[in-house]
Design an enzyme around this catalytic site. Structure first.
Site, PDB file in Angstrom:
ATOM      1  N   ASP A   1       0.841  -1.197   0.000  1.00  0.00           N
ATOM      2  CA  ASP A   1       0.000   0.000   0.000  1.00  0.00           C
ATOM      3  C   ASP A   1       0.877   1.248   0.000  1.00  0.00           C
ATOM      4  OD1 ASP A   1       0.822  -0.807   2.516  1.00  0.00           O
ATOM      5  OD2 ASP A   1      -1.181  -0.859   3.376  1.00  0.00           O
TER       6      ASP A   1
ATOM      7  N   GLU B   1      -5.518   3.622   3.748  1.00  0.00           N
ATOM      8  CA  GLU B   1      -5.996   4.270   4.970  1.00  0.00           C
ATOM      9  C   GLU B   1      -7.382   4.886   4.787  1.00  0.00           C
ATOM     10  OE1 GLU B   1      -4.634   3.921   7.738  1.00  0.00           O
ATOM     11  OE2 GLU B   1      -2.554   3.393   7.329  1.00  0.00           O
TER      12      GLU B   1
END
Length: 381
Positions: free
Chosen positions: A71, A130
């Site tokens: 990520d 996130e």
């Protein structure tokens, strides 16, 4: 060492300097593309998806596709590490280790460019983990679908584990999560005449306390869940009765059924507040993340191999209430995620989070040897 080998420590520090919000990782994407451009183009194909990047490393005789995911986004945290390579963006920091995740992924790409294996390997640089959540739309995109892996792996840094250790378990590793935003709308007024108003500060206070019963008095005590209200706001001035109030938080559970049960109870409590305080209310669950469920046979096979040949300490761990949208990939693709020990003095999402960079080379070595072993083993079966 391969001539012109990537300096992974320098890459991690470069990435650490430029944290960006979800789906705004423009400079991060450019940086990754520039690093990839330094590798032999004959062995890799590169695609972009929004602010993400997909890399296919061609196998020598591919029968399957192996996936690895990292990520990319940072967090709205003001860095307080004191590092020379601290974030250059005020109010933003790689406080969850995604700079390490991306660096490990680039190390994996570099290795297999120079040491190809039989199967294709697709390395996914995913934006917006996130929030608002990049895994599900990326997974469902045409770009990913054309290179969809047959099985897939990811890691997450773990400040509480020492360098040289990995931790994981079969089945549920991370909880299913949902954001929670509740708005209450009543009637404002002068503090001297409370009978003419509908006070949402009081209503919000009652609701905040009631929400703490959702887990304690509704879930099976052998199950696990969390309701946390991290922010509450009401009113504009000390002598004005608040017309509006807002509660912001998160709910988490280790099963989809428990998460649904918690939402039903929250909605019932909010209806009670509407009735009891003559107000209106809205609920927004924001971003919802699927639980990270590690495929049992693949996970056990990795744990056995890593303990035997991986050169790391393998720690069976308990499930965590951490949210991670890698669960959306595992919803349709077999695979697993594991914790990578980085021995930081401060934890995830902390302004002082500072992973030990020695973990990067350990992770690259572990993953490249594991992928090579498994691909060769599966081809021989």
């Amino acid at each position: 060492m391969t001539p012109g080998a990537l300096d992974l420590q320098a890459i991690r520090r470069d990435l650490h300097r430029i944290p960006e919000p979800g789906f705004q990782e423009f400079e991060t994407q450019r940086y990754i593309l520039n690093v990839l451009a330094r590798l032999p183009a004959s062995r890799i194909e590169v695609k972009t998806w929004r602010t993400g990047v997909l890399v296919r490393i061609k196998g020598t005789a591919p029968r399957r596709v192996v996936g690895y995911r990292a990520d990319m986004d940072g967090l709205p945290v003001e860095e307080a590490t004191g590092l020379a390579f601290r974030s250059v963006r005020p109010g933003y920091m790689h406080a969850c280790g995604h700079d390490v995740h991306m660096t490990v992924a680039l190390g994996v790409v570099e290795h297999f460019v120079h040491h190809p294996v039989r199967d294709d390997l697709v390395v996914v640089f995913q934006p917006a983990e996130e929030g608002p959540g990049g895994a599900r739309p990326m997974r469902d995109s045409p770009e990913f679908s054309r290179w969809k892996p047959d099985w897939m792996v990811a890691l997450h840094v773990a400040p509480e584990y020492p360098v040289g250790a990995v931790a994981l378990r079969e089945g549920t590793l991370f909880a299913g999560t949902s954001e929670l935003f509740i708005d209450l709308i009543g009637q404002g007024g002068h503090a001297a005449f409370p009978h003419r108003a509908k006070d949402m500060a009081v209503a919000a206070a009652h609701l905040l306390v009631q929400l703490q019963t959702v887990v304690a008095r509704n879930l099976n005590p052998l199950d696990a869940g969390v309701v946390t209200i991290g922010r509450m706001e009401a009113g504009t001035k000390q002598n004005i009765i608040a017309e509006r109030a807002r509660l912001e938080g998160t709910i988490r559970a280790l099963s989809t059924e428990s998460l649904s049960q918690m939402k039903e109870r929250i909605e019932a409590l909010v209806r009670g507040i509407e009735e009891g305080f003559s107000c209106r209310a809205t609920i927004d669950y924001g971003a919802n993340y699927q639980q990270v469920y590690n495929t049992p046979d693949l996970t056990r096979e990795f744990m056995d191999w890593a303990a035997r040949e991986g050169g790391v300490k393998v720690i069976p761990c308990e499930p965590a209430m951490t949210g991670e949208d890698f669960g959306y990939f595992l919803e349709t693709i077999p695979g697993f995620m594991f914790w990578l020990g980085v021995d930081s003095p401060e934890g995830l999402h902390s302004a002082g989070m500072n992973p030990d960079e020695r973990a990067i080379d350990i992770a690259v070595s572990l993953l490249t040897r594991y992928f090579t072993w498994k691909i060769e083993r599966d081809a021989a079966v």
